[in-house]
Design a protein around this motif. Structure first.
Motif, PDB file in Angstrom:
ATOM      1  N   GLU A 302      37.602   5.194  36.881  1.00  0.00           N
ATOM      2  CA  GLU A 302      37.052   5.201  38.232  1.00  0.00           C
ATOM      3  C   GLU A 302      36.374   3.869  38.553  1.00  0.00           C
ATOM      4  O   GLU A 302      36.451   3.379  39.690  1.00  0.00           O
ATOM      5  CB  GLU A 302      36.056   6.346  38.371  1.00  0.00           C
ATOM      6  N   TYR A 304      37.246   0.922  37.474  1.00  0.00           N
ATOM      7  CA  TYR A 304      38.306  -0.030  37.793  1.00  0.00           C
ATOM      8  C   TYR A 304      38.850   0.216  39.196  1.00  0.00           C
ATOM      9  O   TYR A 304      39.129  -0.731  39.947  1.00  0.00           O
ATOM     10  CB  TYR A 304      39.427   0.055  36.763  1.00  0.00           C
ATOM     11  N   ARG A 305      39.035   1.474  39.556  1.00  0.00           N
ATOM     12  CA  ARG A 305      39.556   1.787  40.893  1.00  0.00           C
ATOM     13  C   ARG A 305      38.584   1.328  41.975  1.00  0.00           C
ATOM     14  O   ARG A 305      38.987   0.795  43.010  1.00  0.00           O
ATOM     15  CB  ARG A 305      39.818   3.286  41.011  1.00  0.00           C
ATOM     16  N   GLU A 306      37.287   1.564  41.730  1.00  0.00           N
ATOM     17  CA  GLU A 306      36.288   1.125  42.711  1.00  0.00           C
ATOM     18  C   GLU A 306      36.289  -0.389  42.846  1.00  0.00           C
ATOM     19  O   GLU A 306      36.195  -0.921  43.965  1.00  0.00           O
ATOM     20  CB  GLU A 306      34.906   1.624  42.287  1.00  0.00           C
ATOM     21  N   ARG A 320      46.936  -4.173  47.936  1.00  0.00           N
ATOM     22  CA  ARG A 320      46.485  -2.991  48.673  1.00  0.00           C
ATOM     23  C   ARG A 320      47.371  -2.746  49.885  1.00  0.00           C
ATOM     24  O   ARG A 320      47.680  -1.604  50.223  1.00  0.00           O
ATOM     25  CB  ARG A 320      45.025  -3.159  49.110  1.00  0.00           C
ATOM     26  N   SER A 327      48.296   1.418  44.493  1.00  0.00           N
ATOM     27  CA  SER A 327      47.915   2.641  43.793  1.00  0.00           C
ATOM     28  C   SER A 327      48.333   2.587  42.332  1.00  0.00           C
ATOM     29  O   SER A 327      47.585   2.955  41.437  1.00  0.00           O
ATOM     30  CB  SER A 327      48.547   3.850  44.479  1.00  0.00           C
ATOM     31  N   GLY A 330      46.041   0.330  40.462  1.00  0.00           N
ATOM     32  CA  GLY A 330      44.763   0.972  40.213  1.00  0.00           C
ATOM     33  C   GLY A 330      44.843   1.940  39.054  1.00  0.00           C
ATOM     34  O   GLY A 330      43.947   2.012  38.218  1.00  0.00           O
ATOM     35  N   GLU A 331      45.953   2.703  38.984  1.00  0.00           N
ATOM     36  CA  GLU A 331      46.134   3.618  37.863  1.00  0.00           C
ATOM     37  C   GLU A 331      46.260   2.852  36.551  1.00  0.00           C
ATOM     38  O   GLU A 331      45.734   3.251  35.523  1.00  0.00           O
ATOM     39  CB  GLU A 331      47.389   4.481  38.090  1.00  0.00           C
ATOM     40  N   GLY A 334      42.918   1.575  35.556  1.00  0.00           N
ATOM     41  CA  GLY A 334      42.072   2.683  35.143  1.00  0.00           C
ATOM     42  C   GLY A 334      42.353   3.155  33.735  1.00  0.00           C
ATOM     43  O   GLY A 334      41.497   3.748  33.094  1.00  0.00           O
TER      44      GLY A 334
END
Length: 383
Positions: A302, A304-306, A320, A327, A330-331, A334
């Motif tokens: 989370e 890393y995603r933030e 983005r 996405s 981001g995964e 994460g």
């Protein structure tokens, strides 16, 4: 009445954070990787294998012979500040502390069995009491989190990569492991910054410390707000060429750049987490055994995603805008803690085999630990 040095509320009286766990100051990505590594089956044996290749006793003797050990008779000012930092973090027994002659603003947490801390004479001369207390807390944070153990492993892997550079396949695999560990170490430095702030409990001093690491000891013509503006420009300024330059600058570095460290610390303060910890809302050491690996890895993912969603970097912004690609990235980011666990496991197996070969050959690598420390500053080699 004194202020916090940033134009904010009056400075608080330092409180002792009784029983505080290192989890309180560890960055989520750092904490997730540490929790996963500690759960590795046979990891203690791997650490002992590395320890067999690093003569900690000889390395400590080198500082005992050529540096000043801090106590109530030698550097009494530093001794007092060290005790205050330790009291704030509720450190049961303070590690040995040495001051070594150097013109560079550096500090290190060294060792596996009996860690000790080394700061440069430049730190003793150029940092005021509040800044020095923060620096010492930073290093105590590294000791409390056990970072020196993993940094020693990283230093040995780096030496192996240099020795295996003539083997393309082996070198590439090892460099991938090193890159993953360096990413973790940069997050560990953010953890150290938070520990330093908790030790000194002066946000202004914590930011001044980073400013001095960036620009030297004289802050008479330096402004905190302008320094944080540099951090904003560094994060989002320029175009894709600047993004690529930043990747090149940081990919093989053990430390985030000072402006990025200042921005992260400021965000942590503004999030309210720092104030909650001072109010007593923090994890206790007695509960460390109840830590959930899956929960910590999720928290790391989370974070890393933030960071990905918050970044103003041109390359991240482009990803983005691509939607699904962002996405997916981001995964991927994460999952960094999980990959660090698997890569460390592979590195540990290699270390165990190498240690066995070293013991059979009847010789150890006594110099491997010379880089197995936290270098909290800058020097001409760019460390």
């Amino acid at each position: 009445m004194t202020t916090d040095g940033t134009g904010g509320a009056p400075a608080r009286r330092r409180v002792a954070l009784t029983g505080i766990s290192s989890r309180a100051w560890e960055h989520p990505a750092d904490r997730g990787a540490l929790t996963a590594l500690r759960e590795l089956r046979g990891f203690d044996d791997v650490v002992k294998a590395f320890f067999g290749m690093w003569n900690e006793r000889a390395f400590r003797l080198s500082y005992l012979a050529a540096a000043i050990r801090v106590d109530h008779r030698q550097y009494p000012r530093i001794h007092r500040l060290y005790a205050e930092a330790g009291a704030a973090l509720d450190v049961p027994a303070l590690p040995e502390l040495f001051v070594t002659q150097s013109p560079w603003l550096t500090a290190e947490a060294i060792g596996l069995d009996r860690p000790f801390i080394v700061i440069s004479s430049a730190c003793a001369q150029q940092f005021d009491d509040d800044e020095l207390r923060c620096l010492l807390g930073h290093e105590l944070g590294h000791v409390g989190s056990g970072h020196a153990v993993y940094k020693t492993i990283l230093s040995i892997l780096t030496r192996w990569a240099a020795n295996l550079s003539w083997l393309p396949v082996g070198a590439l695999a090892l460099r991938a492991i090193i890159a993953a560990m360096l990413e973790w170490w940069r997050k560990a430095e953010l953890s150290g910054d938070r520990a330093g702030l908790l030790a000194g409990q002066d946000p202004g001093a914590a930011l001044r410390l980073l400013m001095k690491l960036a620009g030297g000891g004289d802050l008479s013509q330096i402004d905190t707000t302008a320094f944080l503006e540099q951090a904003t420009e560094y994060d989002g300024g320029g175009d894709l060429r600047d993004s690529l330059h930043k990747i090149r600058m940081t990919a093989w570095s053990t430390h985030p750049v000072p402006v990025a460290r200042a921005a992260d610390l400021r965000r942590w303060i503004d999030s309210g987490e720092y104030a909650r910890l001072l109010d007593g809302e923090y994890p206790r050491r007695e509960d460390d055994g109840l830590t959930s690996v899956s929960a910590e890895i999720k928290a790391a993912a989370e974070s890393y995603r933030e960071a990905f969603g918050r970044s103003q970097d041109p390359l991240v912004g482009l990803l983005r805008r691509l939607g699904d690609g962002a996405s997916d990235l981001g995964e991927w980011a994460g999952g960094g803690a999980t990959r660090a666990r698997s890569w460390m496991s592979a590195a540990g197996d290699a270390a165990t085999r190498a240690a066995g070969r070293t013991r059979r050959s009847g010789r150890g690598d006594a110099s491997a630990g010379s880089d197995g420390a936290d270098d909290d500053g800058t020097d001409p080699r760019g460390r």
